[in-house]
Design a protein around this motif. Structure first.
Motif, PDB file in Angstrom:
ATOM      1  N   LEU A 141       1.916   1.942  -3.578  1.00  0.00           N
ATOM      2  CA  LEU A 141       0.745   2.484  -4.099  1.00  0.00           C
ATOM      3  C   LEU A 141       0.550   4.046  -3.990  1.00  0.00           C
ATOM      4  N   ALA A 142       0.737   4.353  -2.677  1.00  0.00           N
ATOM      5  CA  ALA A 142       0.397   5.690  -2.308  1.00  0.00           C
ATOM      6  C   ALA A 142       1.444   6.592  -2.583  1.00  0.00           C
ATOM      7  N   VAL A 195      -1.166   2.965   6.359  1.00  0.00           N
ATOM      8  CA  VAL A 195      -0.481   3.784   5.734  1.00  0.00           C
ATOM      9  C   VAL A 195      -0.933   5.353   5.355  1.00  0.00           C
ATOM     10  N   HIS A 225       1.326  12.649  -2.151  1.00  0.00           N
ATOM     11  CA  HIS A 225       2.000  11.992  -1.014  1.00  0.00           C
ATOM     12  C   HIS A 225       3.441  12.027  -1.318  1.00  0.00           C
ATOM     13  N   GLN A 248       1.527   8.265  -5.892  1.00  0.00           N
ATOM     14  CA  GLN A 248       0.708   9.832  -5.960  1.00  0.00           C
ATOM     15  C   GLN A 248       1.395  10.831  -5.758  1.00  0.00           C
ATOM     16  N   PHE A 277       0.957  -1.161   0.000  1.00  0.00           N
ATOM     17  CA  PHE A 277      -0.090  -0.079   0.116  1.00  0.00           C
ATOM     18  C   PHE A 277       0.897   1.186  -0.038  1.00  0.00           C
ATOM     19  N   ALA A 317      -3.980  -0.462   4.988  1.00  0.00           N
ATOM     20  CA  ALA A 317      -4.322   0.648   4.107  1.00  0.00           C
ATOM     21  C   ALA A 317      -4.364   1.706   4.948  1.00  0.00           C
TER      22      ALA A 317
END
Lengths: 108, 94, 511
Positions: A22-23, A85, A29, A26, A19, A82
């Motif tokens: 993934l974050a 995170v 972030h 972006q 996660f 998630a």
């Protein structure tokens, strides 16, 4: 107790990293970690990798537990990791900076 | 023109009451069709019981989302009629 | 997506949430506590805090209780042997006048004194699905309505969320309270979405026969026929027999049941219409190691001991339904999953609470003095912090009321519930009378009440947290005390933070 440490904690860590990856694709972030944006091809690659990691966690937890327990465990841990995170990014985004830096490294 | 409050009330009633009645009726219809096709009745009822909530949910959302309330209204009426007509076509019920 | 559609869904989300939020919070709060129902029972009934017995008690040792049930012409009698969540055995039977329930010492076989409480499995769990409103099944229907609303809220919430992926991990604690509440609402909603949907849907399916009897009525002469067939209980479908027949040895019958199963232990032993000529002894297999609630029932005649029925393994559709009920009822024993459910349940509570508070935060400046706003303001305080306070009052009264207490024509168990409702109504009134201070004061009260409950447990039973942590069989008590203390600390921090920010507004809290 030992199975708890040897299985659930690494599983949590694994999901957490997936996660976090993934974050950290972006932009907002990444900026919070003090990093610049990633090239689009790298973003796609990392998202794919994180997706595979999440699915792999499902396979592992079903293999370790039965199919029912494994599935429920995966769904539950998915939410909690998630959430971890998100909370970390909210309060101490700098802690994820090493991972963000690693993601930006040229793959040589 | 119809006042807005009345329109809203009508929608809520149609979604909750009409949706309930329609999903209940189509659930009964489904169970009859499935048993007529040879499925054991306990399976038919149980399968319907899992699907009926999804149908009800979709109907509620549709009634609230539709721009005009007439189309959902007639579809619900159709489902209710179909469900209540079913006993006359399937006689082997019990 | 069309703006009209989105607006319609936004309207639906807002009003379904505001109207049914209180009920939903009560359901999710009680459901979250029910995850640990047996553990809370042990906290509330100190006499049942016993170390597990080394040997299992023979079933014939429960014969005295069975004989009582026969004498009382009970409709059924059952015994639940000890298991790894509960070290005492319990017997239950239903007579014409009511339901009788006793806990049995697993070593000596003697009946433990009546604790005078319904406990979590008798009050908190039924509240979860019936709201303690039994008139015309009103509570259950209300729960059904709220659950449908929850599904509607989940779907419409996803539709109106503009940036579900872009804001997947977004949580900004430094922003204004209103923005923070929306972040919390989105975060708990999106990340917990599988849990919210799975649990709400499976809950509806469990009560499906109550809500949608139409197809059962279409195919069965009565609903009981479906219930028996779906659960492998068709052995109960017999005409009532004559009284005066003996009940054969439970242990010998059990040996036969084990031969049918191959191996396995019973989770429940049921004697239906004990002492009549058509009585039945049924063994429900212990299935605590799987999610699917497939109990593999073997039934015998209670007069002759002959095998009556052993239904075949369920087919796929029934298995799916039992998977859904198993994942909702957490019939299985899996500590990690149980804690996960508890935390995710708190997440659902947070979702509902933050939604409520966001509705208010976004209207406070414009409509703070309208009647509707004031109404919702008090309602939300009473239904969020109020039900927590009421639950804590239930625990505290359990530790404070003397055994055999009797007042206002109510027994001890009813008095505990009276305390629950008294405090709950008080919390609503408090919310309407002092809307400016209600969150601070109720958070402070939660903090005090939780600490008090943990202290009272120590004073009245001597099981202080260190002692209960040191003994494995007291871990349920230790867990409850720990949660009370952690909840107390969190509520204290919340109250302090709110008091500093005054007139700033609340953030979510847990107990």
């Amino acid at each position: 107790m030992s199975t708890t440490c040897l299985f659930y904690l690494p599983l949590c860590l694994w999901l957490f990293i997936a996660f976090a990856l993934l974050a950290l694709t972006q932009f907002n972030h990444r900026r919070a970690c003090g990093m610049t944006d990633l090239p689009p091809s790298r973003t796609r690659l990392i998202r794919l990798m994180a997706g595979v990691m999440l699915l792999f966690a499902l396979v592992i937890s079903i293999a370790h537990e039965s199919s029912g327990f494994g599935f429920l465990l995966w769904v539950g841990l998915l939410s909690l990791c998630a959430c971890a995170v998100a909370l970390l990014l909210g309060w101490y985004p700098r802690l994820l900076a090493p991972l963000a830096r690693l993601m930006a490294k040229p793959s040589t | 023109m119809v006042p807005a409050g009345l329109k809203t009330t009508a929608r809520i009633l149609l979604a909750l009451g009409g949706g309930y009645w329609a999903s209940s009726a189509s659930f009964a219809l489904l169970a009859r069709v499935l048993t007529a096709c040879g499925m054991p009745r306990v399976d038919a009822v149980t399968l319907g019981m899992m699907l009926v909530f999804i149908l009800y949910l979709c109907l509620i959302l549709w009634v609230f989302a539709a721009r005009r309330v007439w189309l959902p209204f007639w579809v619900l009426c159709g489902l209710i009629a179909a469900g209540h007509m079913a006993p006359f076509f399937f006689t082997q019920g019990h | 997506m069309e703006p009209d559609f989105r607006r319609a869904m936004g309207w639906l989300h807002t009003w379904a949430g505001v109207l049914l939020g209180s009920v939903l919070f009560a359901i999710f709060w009680m459901g979250t506590l029910s995850v640990f129902d047996i553990e809370i029972d042990q906290w509330m009934k100190p006499a049942t805090r016993l170390p597990p017995a080394a040997q299992t008690l023979a079933l014939e040792r429960f014969r005295p209780s069975l004989n009582e049930a026969i004498a009382a012409r009970a409709a059924f009698w059952n015994v639940e042997p000890p298991n790894d969540r509960q070290s005492v055995a319990s017997v239950h039977y239903r007579t014409k006048t009511g339901f009788v329930s006793h806990d049995i010492d697993p070593v000596s076989g003697r009946t433990l004194p009546d604790a005078g409480t319904l406990g979590a499995s008798g009050f908190i769990f039924p509240f979860h699905y019936s709201l303690h409103l039994r008139i015309m099944n009103l509570g259950t229907w209300l729960v059904g309505l709220a659950s449908m609303a929850m599904l509607v809220l989940c779907v419409s919430g996803v539709i109106i969320h503009r940036k579900i992926f872009a804001e997947f991990f977004t949580f900004r604690p430094s922003k204004k309270p209103r923005r923070l509440l929306l972040d919390l609402h989105n975060l708990s909603g999106v990340l917990g979405l599988p849990f919210h949907i799975m649990l709400t849907f499976s809950g509806l399916v469990i009560l499906g026969a109550t809500f949608f009897p139409a197809s059962i009525n279409a195919l069965y002469p009565n609903p009981r026929g479906y219930f028996y067939e779906a659960n492998g209980l068709s052995f109960l479908n017999v005409k009532p027999g004559q009284p005066g027949a003996p009940v054969v040895s439970l242990d010998e019958t059990f040996a036969r049941a084990q031969a049918v199963w191959g191996n396995g232990s019973p989770e429940t032993v049921l004697v239906a219409t004990p002492g009549t000529t058509t009585g039945r002894i049924a063994f429900f297999r212990d299935r605590t190691q799987q999610v699917v609630m497939d109990r593999d029932v073997v039934a015998f005649s209670s007069t002759t001991g002959e095998l009556v029925s052993h239904p075949p393994a369920p087919r796929a559709i029934i298995r799916t339904q039992r998977f859904l009920s198993g994942l909702h009822l957490i019939h299985f024993h899996h500590w990690v999953l149980r804690w996960l459910y508890f935390m995710l349940g708190l997440g659902s509570c947070l979702l509902i609470a933050s939604g409520f508070l966001f509705w208010q935060a976004s209207r406070r400046t414009k409509q703070a003095n309208t009647f509707g706003f004031r109404l919702v303001e008090g309602l939300s305080a009473g239904s969020i912090t109020g039900i927590m306070l009421a639950t804590l009052a239930f625990f505290i009264s359990n530790r404070l009321l003397p055994p055999g207490a009797h007042a206002f024509g109510m027994g001890r168990a009813a008095l505990e519930i009276g305390c629950f409702y008294l405090v709950w109504v008080g919390a609503f009134l408090h919310g309407w009378l002092r809307p400016r201070r209600v969150w601070i004061e109720q958070s402070a009260a939660i903090s005090a009440f939780s600490a008090l409950a943990a202290m009272l447990n120590w004073i009245t039973t001597g099981d202080h947290p260190l002692h209960s942590l040191a003994n494995r069989y007291l871990w349920p008590v230790a867990g409850m005390d720990m949660l009370l203390l952690v909840g107390s600390a969190l509520a204290f921090l919340t109250a302090r933070k709110l008091a500093r920010k005054q007139p700033g507004k609340a953030v979510g809290k847990t107990v």
